[in-house]
Design a protein around this motif. Structure first.
Motif: not given
Length: 172
Positions: A3-9, A19, A23, A137, A146, A149
């Motif tokens: 899983g790709r990290p969320g943009t909050d990571e 980016s 994946e 994080k 994170s 990330a």
């Protein structure tokens, strides 16, 4: 870890590298990337290693040395964050590190050995992380990031530089 990290990571500075990371299982992606990079690095002559595509640009050896330095730094950050250390970690200046390293004086085989050792250390670190540790994080380069990330940054940063190497060094 999938899983790709969320943009909050991660912060926007790291977004391009995240980016670029495919994946899938990050450990397997990094393992395969390491094999491919070692094969590419082993194909260069010493003459090619000294090549600079423009005045003031890094040599091919310096570009690979920078990839290794970055992985060392990102892995250290990943270790600290994954273990729960919330101490803010500073950035680094590649324009100081690369000239200070003397990469041009090293034989390509030594750069390849260094790359292989650093990648192996990164892989063993990642294999030992719990699911919780992957998601922890911390702060690095004045931004929240994170451990997951940071693994993507290692991969994506290398992909970024390999694209430059293929476009500007190998097509010369």
């Amino acid at each position: 870890m999938r899983g790709r990290p969320g943009t909050d990571e991660y912060g926007s500075f790291f977004g391009n590298y995240v980016s670029l990371t495919p994946e899938g299982d990050l450990i397997e992606i990094l393992r395969k990337q390491g094999e491919d990079t070692l094969e590419l690095l082993g194909s260069f002559t010493e003459e090619q290693g000294a090549y600079r595509y423009a005045p003031g640009k890094w040599s091919l050896k310096e570009a690979f040395g920078h990839i290794v330095d970055n992985e060392r730094i990102m892995s250290y950050r990943l270790l600290r964050i994954a273990r729960g250390d919330t101490t803010p970690l500073p950035g680094y200046d590649q324009d100081i590190l690369v000239p200070g390293a003397g990469f041009d004086s090293l034989p390509i085989r030594q750069l390849a050995e260094d790359y292989a050792a650093v990648r192996q250390a990164t892989l063993t670190l990642l294999r030992g992380l719990s699911e919780e540790a992957w998601l922890r994080k911390g702060t690095a380069s004045n931004t929240t990031i994170s451990a997951r990330a940071l693994a993507c940054v290692i991969c994506g940063h290398e992909l970024h530089h390999l694209r430059i190497i293929r476009e500007r060094y190998l097509n010369a």
